[in-house]
Design a protein around this motif. Structure first.
Motif, PDB file in Angstrom:
ATOM      1  N   LEU A   1     -10.192 -34.080 -40.310  1.00  0.00           N
ATOM      2  CA  LEU A   1     -10.982 -33.589 -39.186  1.00  0.00           C
ATOM      3  C   LEU A   1     -10.700 -34.356 -37.900  1.00  0.00           C
ATOM      4  O   LEU A   1     -10.675 -33.789 -36.813  1.00  0.00           O
ATOM      5  N   ALA A   2     -10.500 -35.650 -38.020  1.00  0.00           N
ATOM      6  CA  ALA A   2     -10.316 -36.494 -36.835  1.00  0.00           C
ATOM      7  C   ALA A   2      -8.861 -36.614 -36.407  1.00  0.00           C
ATOM      8  O   ALA A   2      -8.570 -37.191 -35.353  1.00  0.00           O
ATOM      9  N   ARG A   3      -7.948 -36.067 -37.162  1.00  0.00           N
ATOM     10  CA  ARG A   3      -6.519 -36.290 -36.913  1.00  0.00           C
ATOM     11  C   ARG A   3      -6.066 -35.831 -35.523  1.00  0.00           C
ATOM     12  O   ARG A   3      -5.347 -36.558 -34.823  1.00  0.00           O
ATOM     13  N   ALA A   4      -6.476 -34.634 -35.129  1.00  0.00           N
ATOM     14  CA  ALA A   4      -6.043 -34.118 -33.825  1.00  0.00           C
ATOM     15  C   ALA A   4      -6.525 -35.012 -32.696  1.00  0.00           C
ATOM     16  O   ALA A   4      -5.792 -35.258 -31.727  1.00  0.00           O
ATOM     17  N   ASP A   5      -7.739 -35.532 -32.810  1.00  0.00           N
ATOM     18  CA  ASP A   5      -8.265 -36.425 -31.779  1.00  0.00           C
ATOM     19  C   ASP A   5      -7.507 -37.741 -31.751  1.00  0.00           C
ATOM     20  O   ASP A   5      -7.253 -38.306 -30.677  1.00  0.00           O
ATOM     21  N   ILE A   6      -7.142 -38.239 -32.924  1.00  0.00           N
ATOM     22  CA  ILE A   6      -6.359 -39.477 -32.995  1.00  0.00           C
ATOM     23  C   ILE A   6      -4.995 -39.272 -32.349  1.00  0.00           C
ATOM     24  O   ILE A   6      -4.511 -40.123 -31.584  1.00  0.00           O
ATOM     25  N   LEU A   7      -4.364 -38.161 -32.627  1.00  0.00           N
ATOM     26  CA  LEU A   7      -3.065 -37.874 -32.016  1.00  0.00           C
ATOM     27  C   LEU A   7      -3.179 -37.824 -30.499  1.00  0.00           C
ATOM     28  O   LEU A   7      -2.293 -38.304 -29.781  1.00  0.00           O
ATOM     29  N   ALA A   8      -4.272 -37.264 -30.002  1.00  0.00           N
ATOM     30  CA  ALA A   8      -4.467 -37.175 -28.554  1.00  0.00           C
ATOM     31  C   ALA A   8      -4.610 -38.565 -27.945  1.00  0.00           C
ATOM     32  O   ALA A   8      -4.050 -38.849 -26.875  1.00  0.00           O
ATOM     33  N   VAL A   9      -5.334 -39.449 -28.613  1.00  0.00           N
ATOM     34  CA  VAL A   9      -5.502 -40.816 -28.103  1.00  0.00           C
ATOM     35  C   VAL A   9      -4.167 -41.552 -28.140  1.00  0.00           C
ATOM     36  O   VAL A   9      -3.788 -42.234 -27.181  1.00  0.00           O
ATOM     37  N   MET A  10      -3.443 -41.416 -29.249  1.00  0.00           N
ATOM     38  CA  MET A  10      -2.160 -42.098 -29.375  1.00  0.00           C
ATOM     39  C   MET A  10      -1.175 -41.617 -28.316  1.00  0.00           C
ATOM     40  O   MET A  10      -0.368 -42.398 -27.792  1.00  0.00           O
ATOM     41  N   ALA A  11      -1.237 -40.328 -27.983  1.00  0.00           N
ATOM     42  CA  ALA A  11      -0.334 -39.786 -26.959  1.00  0.00           C
ATOM     43  C   ALA A  11      -0.598 -40.422 -25.601  1.00  0.00           C
ATOM     44  O   ALA A  11       0.317 -40.574 -24.786  1.00  0.00           O
ATOM     45  N   LYS A  12      -1.851 -40.794 -25.343  1.00  0.00           N
ATOM     46  CA  LYS A  12      -2.192 -41.419 -24.062  1.00  0.00           C
ATOM     47  C   LYS A  12      -1.598 -42.826 -23.942  1.00  0.00           C
ATOM     48  O   LYS A  12      -1.378 -43.317 -22.835  1.00  0.00           O
ATOM     49  N   LEU A  13      -1.341 -43.470 -25.080  1.00  0.00           N
ATOM     50  CA  LEU A  13      -0.940 -44.878 -25.084  1.00  0.00           C
ATOM     51  C   LEU A  13       0.564 -45.076 -25.210  1.00  0.00           C
ATOM     52  O   LEU A  13       1.025 -46.199 -25.411  1.00  0.00           O
ATOM     53  N   GLN A  14       1.338 -44.008 -25.113  1.00  0.00           N
ATOM     54  CA  GLN A  14       2.785 -44.148 -25.235  1.00  0.00           C
ATOM     55  C   GLN A  14       3.487 -43.079 -24.416  1.00  0.00           C
ATOM     56  O   GLN A  14       2.861 -42.134 -23.945  1.00  0.00           O
ATOM     57  N   GLY A  15       4.761 -43.257 -24.252  1.00  0.00           N
ATOM     58  CA  GLY A  15       5.533 -42.299 -23.475  1.00  0.00           C
ATOM     59  C   GLY A  15       5.537 -42.623 -21.998  1.00  0.00           C
ATOM     60  O   GLY A  15       4.862 -43.540 -21.536  1.00  0.00           O
ATOM     61  N   PRO A  16       6.286 -41.869 -21.215  1.00  0.00           N
ATOM     62  CA  PRO A  16       6.424 -42.148 -19.776  1.00  0.00           C
ATOM     63  C   PRO A  16       5.122 -42.019 -18.998  1.00  0.00           C
ATOM     64  O   PRO A  16       4.976 -42.600 -17.936  1.00  0.00           O
ATOM     65  N   LYS A  17       4.151 -41.258 -19.521  1.00  0.00           N
ATOM     66  CA  LYS A  17       2.886 -41.062 -18.815  1.00  0.00           C
ATOM     67  C   LYS A  17       1.740 -41.837 -19.453  1.00  0.00           C
ATOM     68  O   LYS A  17       0.579 -41.513 -19.255  1.00  0.00           O
ATOM     69  N   LYS A  18       2.080 -42.881 -20.209  1.00  0.00           N
ATOM     70  CA  LYS A  18       1.037 -43.630 -20.905  1.00  0.00           C
ATOM     71  C   LYS A  18       0.114 -44.341 -19.917  1.00  0.00           C
ATOM     72  O   LYS A  18       0.505 -44.685 -18.800  1.00  0.00           O
TER      73      LYS A  18
END
Length: 327
Positions: free
Chosen positions: A6-23
């Protein structure tokens, strides 16, 4: 393990904020996002790996830094101090989960350490999991309850999860029952009183048995397949590039790994990964030739010199893009 799904999609969204060129810096994350990551990682250890809450409480920075690489991730040996003796828990993290634990350790944990009004708790400095008050986690069970409450589902405790898997394992072979017993910290009848999971092979067998039991769960349970159906294409692709970022020289993972990461969106994610790489290679070619108009043969020679064996850009397409850019 329904709460993990249930929480996986939200975790992925948070992780996406912390990495990549737009982190973004971790201190710009909402406090609830930081707590979600903390609670989710605790739940991975307790609910997915069926470890006692004490494993979360006692996991140290030294144990995390001393993790050993495995074929598909890493192995973390954690001492669970119970009485006069201590038992070692062997936790096998997938590459994805290892990546998430690393993001927590590098970005979120330092902020947690600053949470104490006194500037941090010295006892917490060596502990891997830190509360929002800057102190060691004393009762991970409370965090599990909070995580379940966030998604409005009935709480599942460590004891519930362990009992369910132990019951399901009763119909397995003796070797597999012993593997589950070792994972749960219950020594087989023929083992020593204070049995410890001593070899990686033991840990791998035990985890495989647990995953097999989870895969055969009843329709009322949340399985890996049902989780896949809830993840959209965008989230699935973000998950793929977290573990396998698009680069000039890289290769997408093999199909079994893509299916593990992307579920039903495996083909879409594969095609998009290759498309993104192709654009990257075309941009590299255009940058290489600069202002001087290249010939088709010159472009083909340059492509060949890169040593790429597949997903090759077309020389005529690059020339067309070059000409469009100069008009």
């Amino acid at each position: 393990m329904a709460i993990l799904d249930l929480a996986r999609a939200d975790i992925l969204a948070v992780m996406a904020k912390l990495q990549g060129p737009k982190k973004v810096p971790a201190d710009q994350l909402d406090k609830n996002d930081r707590l979600l990551v903390l609670y989710y990682l605790e739940a991975i250890i307790i609910l997915k790996h069926l470890q006692r809450p004490g494993v979360v409480t006692n996991m140290t920075v030294e144990e995390w830094q001393g993790r050993k690489p495995t074929k598909n991730g890493c192995s973390v040996a954690i001492k669970e101090h119970k009485t006069a003796a201590s038992q070692v828990a062997e936790v096998l993290l997938t590459a994805e989960h290892e990546h998430w634990f690393g993001i927590y350790f590098q970005n979120i944990r330092p902020l947690m350490l600053q949470g104490s009004r006194t500037g941090g708790d010295r006892m917490a400095e060596g502990q891997f999991f830190i509360s929002s008050t800057g102190r060691p986690i004393h009762n991970p069970c409370n965090d599990l309850v909070r995580l379940h409450a966030k998604y409005k589902v009935k709480p599942v405790s460590s004891g519930d999860a362990r009992m369910a898997f132990e019951t399901a394992a009763k119909n397995l072979s003796e070797a597999h029952r012993s593997a589950v017993a070792r994972l749960l910290g219950h020594p087989p009848e023929t083992a020593e009183k204070h049995y410890r999971m001593r070899t990686p092979a033991d840990a791998f067998l035990a985890q495989r048995v647990v995953e097999d039991i989870a895969a055969k769960a009843s329709p009322g349970s949340t399985s890996y397949t049902s989780r896949e159906q809830r993840v959209d294409e965008k989230t699935a692709f973000e998950m793929l590039i977290q573990s396998f970022p698009v680069t000039l020289e890289g290769q997408p993972p093999k199909k079994p790994k893509r299916q593990e990461l992307c579920g039903e969106h495996e083909r879409h994610c594969y095609d998009r990964w290759r498309s993104e790489q192709l654009k990257l290679r075309e941009s590299c070619a255009l940058e290489h030739f600069g202002r001087r108009q290249p010939s088709v043969s010159g472009i083909e020679a340059w492509i060949q010199s890169q040593g790429w064996s597949s997903n090759l850009p077309k020389a005529t397409m690059i020339l067309s893009q070059w000409e469009e850019g100069k008009t």
